[in-house]
Design a protein around this motif. Structure first.
Motif: not given
Lengths: 265, 265
Positions: A48, A156-157
């Motif tokens: 991530d 991201s994540g």
């Protein structure tokens, strides 16, 4: 402040850090060599985070990533130990800044930590100076001023947060030259992301940086802003990892690779 | 061969793929637009693969990575479906090439698949042609010749293997121009990795490519080699993932982004 700031080589500098003899910020140290942000995270979060870097390459230019548990960056500095060779570390526990002035991170190390090395604008300051462009914080002997902007990174994540920038004041003519000089240094943040009015990127008071130190902006100068690796530390706090070890802002890892060599990667 | 090869836009091209009307290789299609290698892997392997790309940026220039299960590349083509919009797919099961001529990958899709989009040298062929450099495989209407070299990539986790290159023949003077033209196209493999004697990189017979088709090398021409994204398919077979979906060599994904735009990333 009396601390030695001239080192014959990056490895001599890193040894001074390892022995606790150098604890300051690193702007102007070992000019011409690549300086890097350090971010060690558990492997479970590594994808991530790497995707966060890939999606935000101006703020997070990825130079090198170690294998889990390995404290040596294979191409940047074969003799280095990333647990000890930074002048000052920060340790985050459960996403909160737990310790802000750690001199040796070995105690906190785990075998599942993956270390990310991201480029830093300190790496091109030598090239700016060579082009006749002032680097005010070096002239004034302080850390570069850094600001949290109103621009959001691509998430991201669990990693998300605002873009952080560093600032160098100069004339407009010098700013045009600075764009040319730094565009080549893609893995050290590359060209500026903004110049001129600080309010346009959400900076209310240029004299009150969020990290680092205030510098003088002279008559006829404008502020010029580069994306900054401290962006990752804010994204980190949003991700709440159980453990993360980073450099303290401005206290960069210094590699054996020159900035010119990095331009060719 | 009679198949339509002129498309007004990349989205028109992708629709033709989606409907099974275009099943060929894509060199010369939608000139000026970014073409990309496609690699969909289970998330459990995504970090190791991303690190492989990061360590071998010439062969594996990472343009974009999707979130797990998401078949749309957010910046390359918002209207695209990566499960359907490639002219021909390969499906690997337990690291072995299981199906080599799949026209629609939706049947094999899983919600944990992360899709990597890597640059392709087809993206800069339009720029080569504009600089007066021959692109022989387009002239001859075949796929680019690709070769397995004796150079090993830097490994990451289970991913390892040799560098694969694509080859274009030209004069030495054209080769110098080609280095200048393609250096800018970093995310499409950038400058060549070798020119001249094929044996130096372990290629025994230039007339027998490992992938793609043979092309004519004229009197006075030398072969010029660029790193090739097929490198990842060999690394994939070494990693033995339970499932992987890729494009068939030469059958690239075509995005809405121009190669010039990609040069600025």
């Amino acid at each position: 402040m009396g601390t030695k700031r001239d080192f014959a080589t990056p490895s001599e500098f890193r040894l001074a850090c390892r022995k606790g003899r150098f604890q300051e910020q690193t702007s102007g140290i070992c000019p011409g060599f690549v300086q890097a942000n350090v971010m060690a995270l558990p492997k479970a979060l590594a994808f991530d985070f790497m995707l966060f870097c890939s999606r935000n390459p101006e703020a997070c230019p990825l130079i090198e990533v170690t294998d889990p548990g390995n404290p040596t960056p294979p191409t940047l500095a074969k003799s280095a130990d990333l647990r000890k060779d930074v002048s000052m570390y920060r340790v985050y526990v459960d996403g909160q800044l737990n310790l802000s002035t750690v001199l040796d991170a070995e105690t906190y190390w785990r075998p599942d930590l993956v270390t990310f090395l991201l480029g830093c604008s300190f790496s091109f300051e030598d090239a700016l100076a060579a082009a006749g462009i002032p680097v005010r914080h070096i002239e004034e002997g302080v850390n570069v001023p850094m600001y949290i902007t109103n621009r959001q990174c691509k998430p991201s994540g669990p990693f998300k947060g605002p873009l952080v920038v560093s600032m160098r004041p100069m004339t407009s003519a010098q700013a045009l030259q600075a764009v040319k000089v730094t565009s080549r240094h893609r893995l050290s943040h590359g060209a500026p992301v903004h110049l001129g009015n600080p309010a346009e990127i959400g900076i209310k008071n240029i004299d009150e940086p969020d990290f680092g130190d205030k510098v003088t902006i002279k008559e006829g100068e404008i502020p010029v802003f580069w994306a900054c690796g401290v962006t990752t530390q804010l994204a980190l706090m949003n991700a709440n990892p159980e453990l993360a070890i980073t450099h303290a802002p401005g206290h960069m890892f210094i590699s054996d690779v020159t900035s010119e060599e990095l331009c060719l990667r």
